[in-house]
Scaffold this motif. Structure first.
Motif, PDB file in Angstrom:
ATOM      1  N   THR A   1     -15.674  29.457 -58.447  1.00 15.05           N
ATOM      2  CA  THR A   1     -16.448  28.723 -59.449  1.00 15.05           C
ATOM      3  C   THR A   1     -16.496  29.476 -60.778  1.00 15.05           C
ATOM      4  OG1 THR A   1     -18.527  29.743 -58.734  1.00 15.05           O
ATOM      5  CG2 THR A   1     -17.889  27.672 -57.674  1.00 15.05           C
ATOM      6  N   MET A   2     -16.281  30.775 -60.734  1.00 16.64           N
ATOM      7  CA  MET A   2     -16.265  31.563 -61.969  1.00 16.64           C
ATOM      8  C   MET A   2     -14.892  31.571 -62.625  1.00 16.64           C
ATOM      9  SD  MET A   2     -18.548  34.831 -60.725  1.00 16.64           S
ATOM     10  CE  MET A   2     -18.319  35.670 -62.289  1.00 16.64           C
ATOM     11  N   GLY A   3     -13.936  30.868 -62.008  1.00 16.27           N
ATOM     12  CA  GLY A   3     -12.610  30.753 -62.597  1.00 16.27           C
ATOM     13  C   GLY A   3     -11.609  31.784 -62.134  1.00 16.27           C
ATOM     14  N   MET A   4     -11.954  32.581 -61.142  1.00 18.42           N
ATOM     15  CA  MET A   4     -11.017  33.588 -60.645  1.00 18.42           C
ATOM     16  C   MET A   4      -9.968  32.931 -59.763  1.00 18.42           C
ATOM     17  SD  MET A   4     -13.574  36.765 -59.695  1.00 18.42           S
ATOM     18  CE  MET A   4     -12.196  37.808 -59.227  1.00 18.42           C
ATOM     19  N   ARG A   5      -8.739  33.449 -59.823  1.00 23.89           N
ATOM     20  CA  ARG A   5      -7.664  32.965 -58.959  1.00 23.89           C
ATOM     21  C   ARG A   5      -7.699  33.711 -57.625  1.00 23.89           C
ATOM     22  NH1 ARG A   5      -3.982  29.871 -61.754  1.00 23.89           N
ATOM     23  NH2 ARG A   5      -4.180  29.914 -64.036  1.00 23.89           N
ATOM     24  N   MET A   6      -7.081  33.099 -56.628  1.00 23.64           N
ATOM     25  CA  MET A   6      -7.139  33.667 -55.279  1.00 23.64           C
ATOM     26  C   MET A   6      -6.586  35.090 -55.184  1.00 23.64           C
ATOM     27  SD  MET A   6      -8.899  31.928 -53.268  1.00 23.64           S
ATOM     28  CE  MET A   6      -8.527  32.953 -51.842  1.00 23.64           C
TER      29      MET A   6
ATOM     30  N   ARG B   1      -7.283  41.278 -40.289  1.00 20.38           N
ATOM     31  CA  ARG B   1      -7.617  39.851 -40.195  1.00 20.38           C
ATOM     32  C   ARG B   1      -9.086  39.667 -39.836  1.00 20.38           C
ATOM     33  NH1 ARG B   1      -7.967  35.715 -36.245  1.00 20.38           N
ATOM     34  NH2 ARG B   1      -7.749  37.287 -34.614  1.00 20.38           N
ATOM     35  N   GLY B   2      -9.547  40.405 -38.833  1.00 18.83           N
ATOM     36  CA  GLY B   2     -10.949  40.307 -38.441  1.00 18.83           C
ATOM     37  C   GLY B   2     -11.883  40.758 -39.550  1.00 18.83           C
ATOM     38  N   ALA B   3     -11.474  41.802 -40.293  1.00 13.89           N
ATOM     39  CA  ALA B   3     -12.311  42.297 -41.385  1.00 13.89           C
ATOM     40  C   ALA B   3     -12.385  41.282 -42.521  1.00 13.89           C
ATOM     41  CB  ALA B   3     -11.763  43.620 -41.896  1.00 13.89           C
ATOM     42  N   ILE B   4     -11.258  40.645 -42.829  1.00 13.75           N
ATOM     43  CA  ILE B   4     -11.247  39.627 -43.892  1.00 13.75           C
ATOM     44  C   ILE B   4     -12.141  38.458 -43.518  1.00 13.75           C
ATOM     45  CG2 ILE B   4      -9.805  37.906 -45.054  1.00 13.75           C
ATOM     46  CD1 ILE B   4      -7.537  39.954 -45.039  1.00 13.75           C
ATOM     47  N   LEU B   5     -12.052  38.030 -42.269  1.00 13.44           N
ATOM     48  CA  LEU B   5     -12.866  36.886 -41.827  1.00 13.44           C
ATOM     49  C   LEU B   5     -14.345  37.229 -41.766  1.00 13.44           C
ATOM     50  CD1 LEU B   5     -10.588  35.422 -38.991  1.00 13.44           C
ATOM     51  CD2 LEU B   5     -10.902  34.557 -41.315  1.00 13.44           C
ATOM     52  N   SER B   6     -14.673  38.529 -41.717  1.00 11.10           N
ATOM     53  CA  SER B   6     -16.081  38.929 -41.666  1.00 11.10           C
ATOM     54  C   SER B   6     -16.759  38.849 -43.031  1.00 11.10           C
ATOM     55  CB  SER B   6     -16.214  40.351 -41.118  1.00 11.10           C
ATOM     56  OG  SER B   6     -15.759  41.303 -42.061  1.00 11.10           O
ATOM     57  N   VAL B   7     -15.957  38.785 -44.096  1.00 11.42           N
ATOM     58  CA  VAL B   7     -16.532  38.674 -45.441  1.00 11.42           C
ATOM     59  C   VAL B   7     -17.074  37.248 -45.612  1.00 11.42           C
ATOM     60  CG1 VAL B   7     -16.073  38.796 -47.920  1.00 11.42           C
ATOM     61  CG2 VAL B   7     -14.935  40.393 -46.351  1.00 11.42           C
ATOM     62  N   PRO B   8     -18.336  37.097 -46.000  1.00  9.75           N
ATOM     63  CA  PRO B   8     -18.916  35.758 -46.142  1.00  9.75           C
ATOM     64  C   PRO B   8     -18.077  34.865 -47.058  1.00  9.75           C
ATOM     65  CG  PRO B   8     -20.625  37.421 -46.313  1.00  9.75           C
ATOM     66  CD  PRO B   8     -19.322  38.156 -46.288  1.00  9.75           C
ATOM     67  N   ARG B   9     -17.831  33.653 -46.603  1.00 13.99           N
ATOM     68  CA  ARG B   9     -16.980  32.738 -47.367  1.00 13.99           C
ATOM     69  C   ARG B   9     -17.607  32.366 -48.710  1.00 13.99           C
ATOM     70  NH1 ARG B   9     -14.284  27.193 -44.879  1.00 13.99           N
ATOM     71  NH2 ARG B   9     -12.985  26.699 -46.712  1.00 13.99           N
ATOM     72  N   GLY B  10     -18.933  32.425 -48.776  1.00 13.28           N
ATOM     73  CA  GLY B  10     -19.611  32.075 -50.014  1.00 13.28           C
ATOM     74  C   GLY B  10     -19.216  32.954 -51.183  1.00 13.28           C
ATOM     75  N   GLN B  11     -18.789  34.191 -50.902  1.00 10.80           N
ATOM     76  CA  GLN B  11     -18.406  35.086 -51.986  1.00 10.80           C
ATOM     77  C   GLN B  11     -17.112  34.634 -52.653  1.00 10.80           C
ATOM     78  OE1 GLN B  11     -18.662  39.267 -51.333  1.00 10.80           O
ATOM     79  NE2 GLN B  11     -20.312  39.102 -49.835  1.00 10.80           N
ATOM     80  N   SER B  12     -16.149  34.217 -51.858  1.00 16.30           N
ATOM     81  CA  SER B  12     -14.903  33.723 -52.449  1.00 16.30           C
ATOM     82  C   SER B  12     -15.126  32.388 -53.150  1.00 16.30           C
ATOM     83  CB  SER B  12     -13.827  33.572 -51.367  1.00 16.30           C
ATOM     84  OG  SER B  12     -14.257  32.698 -50.333  1.00 16.30           O
TER      85      SER B  12
ATOM     86  N   ILE C   1     -12.651  40.327 -51.810  1.00 13.62           N
ATOM     87  CA  ILE C   1     -12.545  40.298 -50.347  1.00 13.62           C
ATOM     88  C   ILE C   1     -12.069  41.630 -49.776  1.00 13.62           C
ATOM     89  CG2 ILE C   1     -11.389  39.198 -48.393  1.00 13.62           C
ATOM     90  CD1 ILE C   1     -11.315  36.615 -50.004  1.00 13.62           C
ATOM     91  N   LEU C   2     -10.946  42.149 -50.291  1.00 16.00           N
ATOM     92  CA  LEU C   2     -10.353  43.347 -49.690  1.00 16.00           C
ATOM     93  C   LEU C   2     -11.231  44.589 -49.776  1.00 16.00           C
ATOM     94  CD1 LEU C   2      -6.555  43.041 -50.556  1.00 16.00           C
ATOM     95  CD2 LEU C   2      -7.720  42.600 -48.393  1.00 16.00           C
ATOM     96  N   PRO C   3     -11.924  44.857 -50.895  1.00 15.53           N
ATOM     97  CA  PRO C   3     -12.801  46.042 -50.905  1.00 15.53           C
ATOM     98  C   PRO C   3     -13.846  46.020 -49.796  1.00 15.53           C
ATOM     99  CG  PRO C   3     -12.464  45.238 -53.137  1.00 15.53           C
ATOM    100  CD  PRO C   3     -11.877  44.210 -52.220  1.00 15.53           C
ATOM    101  N   GLN C   4     -14.392  44.843 -49.505  1.00 18.57           N
ATOM    102  CA  GLN C   4     -15.370  44.740 -48.422  1.00 18.57           C
ATOM    103  C   GLN C   4     -14.694  44.774 -47.052  1.00 18.57           C
ATOM    104  OE1 GLN C   4     -18.716  41.831 -49.325  1.00 18.57           O
ATOM    105  NE2 GLN C   4     -17.187  41.158 -50.838  1.00 18.57           N
ATOM    106  N   ALA C   5     -13.528  44.135 -46.961  1.00 14.12           N
ATOM    107  CA  ALA C   5     -12.832  44.068 -45.677  1.00 14.12           C
ATOM    108  C   ALA C   5     -12.384  45.443 -45.213  1.00 14.12           C
ATOM    109  CB  ALA C   5     -11.631  43.122 -45.782  1.00 14.12           C
ATOM    110  N   TYR C   6     -11.884  46.254 -46.135  1.00 12.25           N
ATOM    111  CA  TYR C   6     -11.384  47.568 -45.733  1.00 12.25           C
ATOM    112  C   TYR C   6     -12.521  48.502 -45.319  1.00 12.25           C
ATOM    113  CZ  TYR C   6      -6.415  47.046 -46.604  1.00 12.25           C
ATOM    114  OH  TYR C   6      -5.105  46.682 -46.506  1.00 12.25           O
ATOM    115  N   ILE C   7     -13.717  48.300 -45.872  1.00 10.77           N
ATOM    116  CA  ILE C   7     -14.855  49.092 -45.408  1.00 10.77           C
ATOM    117  C   ILE C   7     -15.196  48.733 -43.968  1.00 10.77           C
ATOM    118  CG2 ILE C   7     -17.343  49.417 -45.698  1.00 10.77           C
ATOM    119  CD1 ILE C   7     -16.929  49.345 -48.692  1.00 10.77           C
ATOM    120  N   VAL C   8     -15.160  47.433 -43.661  1.00 10.17           N
ATOM    121  CA  VAL C   8     -15.400  46.982 -42.285  1.00 10.17           C
ATOM    122  C   VAL C   8     -14.315  47.505 -41.353  1.00 10.17           C
ATOM    123  CG1 VAL C   8     -15.570  44.947 -40.795  1.00 10.17           C
ATOM    124  CG2 VAL C   8     -16.645  44.930 -43.060  1.00 10.17           C
ATOM    125  N   ALA C   9     -13.066  47.536 -41.851  1.00 14.59           N
ATOM    126  CA  ALA C   9     -11.926  47.922 -41.012  1.00 14.59           C
ATOM    127  C   ALA C   9     -11.731  49.424 -40.921  1.00 14.59           C
ATOM    128  CB  ALA C   9     -10.653  47.283 -41.556  1.00 14.59           C
TER     129      ALA C   9
END
Length: 230
Positions: free
Chosen positions: A133-138, A117-128, A146-154
C-alpha cells in the motif's frame, strides 16, 4: 596415555585434514545458502510448475542418505564421462573434492530452503500488504521487510544445519577426500592405534563448540532489539 610420537607423526596431517573439512563446509554452506533462496521462493510460489520442481528437489535431497548422494555424483559421473567431456565439465567431476562440494551444496541447499521457507511464512502477511500500500515493489519488500525478519527466525535452525554439515562432511573420506576423517583413517591404517580416532573426535568437538559459541553471540547481537522491546 597420549602417544606423543604418534601425535608428532600424524598430528600435522590431521590438522591439514581439519583445514580441508573447514573448507568443504564453508564453501558448501555459502553456495547452498545462495541456492536455497530461489528454491525457498519456488516452494511458496503460486506457479504449480515451480512449486512441484522445488518440492521434488527438496524431497529427494532430504529423503535420501547423504552417503548415497555422494556415491551417485562421484561414481555416477564416471558413467557419463563422454557427455561431460563434450560439454567441458569432466575436469570438475573427476576430482573427488569437487564432487563432495557439489553434493554437499545440493544437500544443504534443500535443508536451508525448507528452513527459509518456514521463516518467510512466519512473517505476518500484514507487513507485506502494508508495504504494498506504500508503493513498494515485491523485490524491495522481500529485501527490506520480509527477509530481515525471516533470517532472524531462521538463525538458530541454520546454525544447527551447519553443525550437521560439519559432522556429515566426514562422509567425504569414503571417496578419497583427505579431510579430517580421511587423514584419520589413513593414520589408523598405518599405526593401528585407536587414539587417532579420539583425536579426530576432539577436533570435531572443538569445531562444533566454537561454532556454537560464535552463533550464540551472533544471535544475541542480532536479536538485542527484540529483548529491549520486551
Amino acid at each position: 596415555m597420549i602417544d606423543f610420537d604418534l601425535m608428532a607423526r600424524y598430528g600435522p596431517r590431521m590438522l591439514d585434514g581439519l583445514l580441508v573439512t573447514i573448507e568443504l563446509v564453508v564453501i558448501s554452506i555459502v553456495l547452498g545458502g545462495l541456492l536455497a533462496f530461489p528454491v525457498a521462493l519456488a516452494r511458496i510460489a503460486k506457479s504449480r510448475a515451480l512449486n512441484a520442481a522445488s518440492f521434488c528437489y527438496v524431497y529427494f535431497f532430504r529423503g535420501t542418505p547423504l552417503l548415497a548422494q555422494v556415491f551417485l555424483v562421484y561414481y555416477g559421473a564416471g558413467q557419463f564421462r563422454p557427455s561431460l567431456e563434450s560439454v567441458g565439465l569432466w575436469w570438475f567431476f573427476r576430482d573427488a573434492f569437487n564432487c563432495a562440494i557439489f553434493t554437499f551444496t545440493l544437500n544443504t541447499a534443500a535443508y536451508q530452503a525448507e528452513i527459509l521457507r518456514g521463516a518467510i511464512l512466519s512473517v505476518p502477511r500484514g507487513q507485506s500488504e502494508a508495504a504494498l500500500t506504500m508503493g513498494m515493489r515485491m523485490p524491495a519488500i522481500y529485501w527490506k521487510v520480509i527477509l530481515p525478519q525471516a533470517y532472524i527466525v531462521a538463525l538458530r535452525p541454520l546454525g544447527n544445519e551447519i553443525i550437521l554439515m560439519i559432522k556429515g562432511s566426514a562422509i567425504a573420506s569414503v571417496i578419497t577426500v583427505f579431510d579430517l576423517m580421511g587423514t584419520t583413517r589413513l593414520a589408523f591404517a598405518r599405526s593401528f592405534d585407536f587414539q587417532v580416532y579420539l583425536w579426530a573426535a576432539i577436533l570435531y568437538l572443538i569445531i562444533v563448540e566454537t561454532l556454537r559459541r560464535v552463533w550464540d553471540r551472533l544471535e544475541r547481537r542480532l536479536t538485542r532489539h527484540l529483548r529491549m522491546a520486551s
